[in-house]
Design a protein around this motif. Structure first.
Motif, mmCIF file in Angstrom:
data_model
loop_
_atom_site.group_PDB
_atom_site.id
_atom_site.type_symbol
_atom_site.label_atom_id
_atom_site.label_comp_id
_atom_site.label_asym_id
_atom_site.label_seq_id
_atom_site.Cartn_x
_atom_site.Cartn_y
_atom_site.Cartn_z
ATOM 1 N N LEU A 45 1.097 -1.223 0.099
ATOM 2 C CA LEU A 45 0.048 0.017 -0.080
ATOM 3 C C LEU A 45 0.660 1.262 -0.233
ATOM 4 N N SER A 46 2.032 1.070 0.692
ATOM 5 C CA SER A 46 2.864 2.427 0.797
ATOM 6 C C SER A 46 3.828 2.543 -0.622
ATOM 7 N N GLY A 47 3.681 1.642 -1.287
ATOM 8 C CA GLY A 47 4.588 1.630 -2.468
ATOM 9 C C GLY A 47 6.047 1.264 -2.439
ATOM 10 N N MET A 48 6.349 0.638 -0.980
ATOM 11 C CA MET A 48 7.591 0.467 -0.625
ATOM 12 C C MET A 48 7.619 -0.992 -0.157
ATOM 13 N N GLU A 49 7.012 -2.142 -0.620
ATOM 14 C CA GLU A 49 7.092 -3.344 0.052
ATOM 15 C C GLU A 49 8.562 -3.852 -0.246
ATOM 16 N N GLY A 50 8.977 -4.379 0.704
ATOM 17 C CA GLY A 50 10.323 -5.192 0.849
ATOM 18 C C GLY A 50 11.502 -3.964 1.630
ATOM 19 N N THR A 51 10.783 -3.157 2.186
ATOM 20 C CA THR A 51 11.577 -2.004 2.951
ATOM 21 C C THR A 51 11.170 -1.909 4.199
ATOM 22 N N LYS A 52 12.129 -1.841 5.421
ATOM 23 C CA LYS A 52 12.143 -1.529 6.643
ATOM 24 C C LYS A 52 12.102 -0.215 6.767
ATOM 25 N N THR A 53 11.436 0.382 7.623
ATOM 26 C CA THR A 53 11.413 1.894 8.267
ATOM 27 C C THR A 53 12.070 1.805 9.562
ATOM 28 N N ILE A 54 12.916 2.447 9.766
ATOM 29 C CA ILE A 54 13.383 2.675 11.242
ATOM 30 C C ILE A 54 13.506 4.300 11.638
ATOM 31 N N ILE A 55 12.813 4.720 12.586
ATOM 32 C CA ILE A 55 13.167 5.813 13.237
ATOM 33 C C ILE A 55 13.564 6.176 14.521
ATOM 34 N N ILE A 56 14.655 6.835 14.280
ATOM 35 C CA ILE A 56 15.675 7.207 15.770
ATOM 36 C C ILE A 56 15.289 8.386 16.163
ATOM 37 N N ILE A 57 14.470 8.471 17.408
ATOM 38 C CA ILE A 57 13.934 9.719 17.923
ATOM 39 C C ILE A 57 14.834 10.005 19.026
ATOM 40 N N ARG A 58 15.317 11.339 19.046
ATOM 41 C CA ARG A 58 16.114 12.008 20.077
ATOM 42 C C ARG A 58 14.988 12.992 20.692
ATOM 43 N N GLU A 59 15.571 13.831 21.612
ATOM 44 C CA GLU A 59 14.876 14.865 22.391
ATOM 45 C C GLU A 59 14.505 16.181 21.219
ATOM 46 N N ASP A 60 15.590 16.339 20.391
ATOM 47 C CA ASP A 60 15.275 17.609 19.567
ATOM 48 C C ASP A 60 15.274 17.255 18.246
ATOM 49 N N SER A 61 15.427 15.807 17.556
ATOM 50 C CA SER A 61 15.607 15.584 16.283
ATOM 51 C C SER A 61 15.392 14.119 15.811
ATOM 52 N N PHE A 62 14.860 13.863 14.898
ATOM 53 C CA PHE A 62 14.808 12.370 14.534
ATOM 54 C C PHE A 62 15.265 12.201 12.973
ATOM 55 N N ASP A 63 15.625 10.963 12.838
ATOM 56 C CA ASP A 63 16.092 10.424 11.762
ATOM 57 C C ASP A 63 15.079 9.284 10.858
ATOM 58 N N LEU A 64 14.643 9.292 9.761
ATOM 59 C CA LEU A 64 13.798 8.354 9.304
ATOM 60 C C LEU A 64 14.824 7.667 8.078
ATOM 61 N N ILE A 65 15.122 6.101 8.430
ATOM 62 C CA ILE A 65 15.910 5.392 7.797
ATOM 63 C C ILE A 65 15.195 4.410 6.979
ATOM 64 N N ARG A 66 15.171 4.100 5.875
ATOM 65 C CA ARG A 66 14.720 3.216 5.042
ATOM 66 C C ARG A 66 15.809 2.152 4.500
ATOM 67 N N GLU A 67 15.506 0.833 4.654
ATOM 68 C CA GLU A 67 16.443 -0.210 4.266
ATOM 69 C C GLU A 67 15.928 -1.185 3.443
#
Length: 138
Positions: A45-67
């Motif tokens: 449905l998202s168009g990214m089947e076969g991809t893992k999304t990782i979100i690294i959350i810090r106090e004042d920032s975040f990273d959105l990582i796709r593998e």
């Protein structure tokens, strides 16, 4: 701490017409040394089947990582600009993120990330985007 969670991601591009994309998916939620981590598998449905999304959350920032079939590491820092590469099965693009507003309210029970940013892909005009990520621990 590894908890099951329901992750809701709503992304709205604010152009002439509002393009809204919403995904609700099960995932994992972890507490880390400097914040939190969320992981979930993308769907067809998202168009990214076969991809893992990782979100690294810090106090004042975040990273959105796709593998996987789609690969990127997007960094969101309040009132800062970042540059990333976005690799898809169709090629690689440079993306620029200008974070205009960032609110993070996440604790060991989950929470919400809201950000508004300008997204520029491959030199095209920037798209104003609102992104909301809600984490509900099960």
């Amino acid at each position: 701490m590894n908890k099951k969670a329901i992750i809701t991601v709503d992304s709205a591009v604010l152009n002439d017409e509002e393009d809204l994309i919403g995904v609700v998916t099960p995932g994992e939620f972890y507490e880390t040394e400097d914040g939190f981590r969320v992981e979930y598998e993308e769907t067809k449905l998202s168009g990214m089947e076969g991809t893992k999304t990782i979100i690294i959350i810090r106090e004042d920032s975040f990273d959105l990582i796709r593998e996987g079939t789609t690969e990127t590491k997007m960094e969101f820092k309040d009132r800062q600009k970042t540059v990333s590469l976005y690799k898809t099965p169709y090629g690689v693009m440079e993306i620029k993120i200008d974070t205009k507003k960032l609110e993070i309210n996440v604790d060991e029970e989950g929470g919400i990330i809201n950000t508004m940013y300008a997204l520029e892909i491959g030199g095209q005009p920037a798209l104003k985007t609102n992104l909301s990520i809600e984490i509900k621990v099960q």
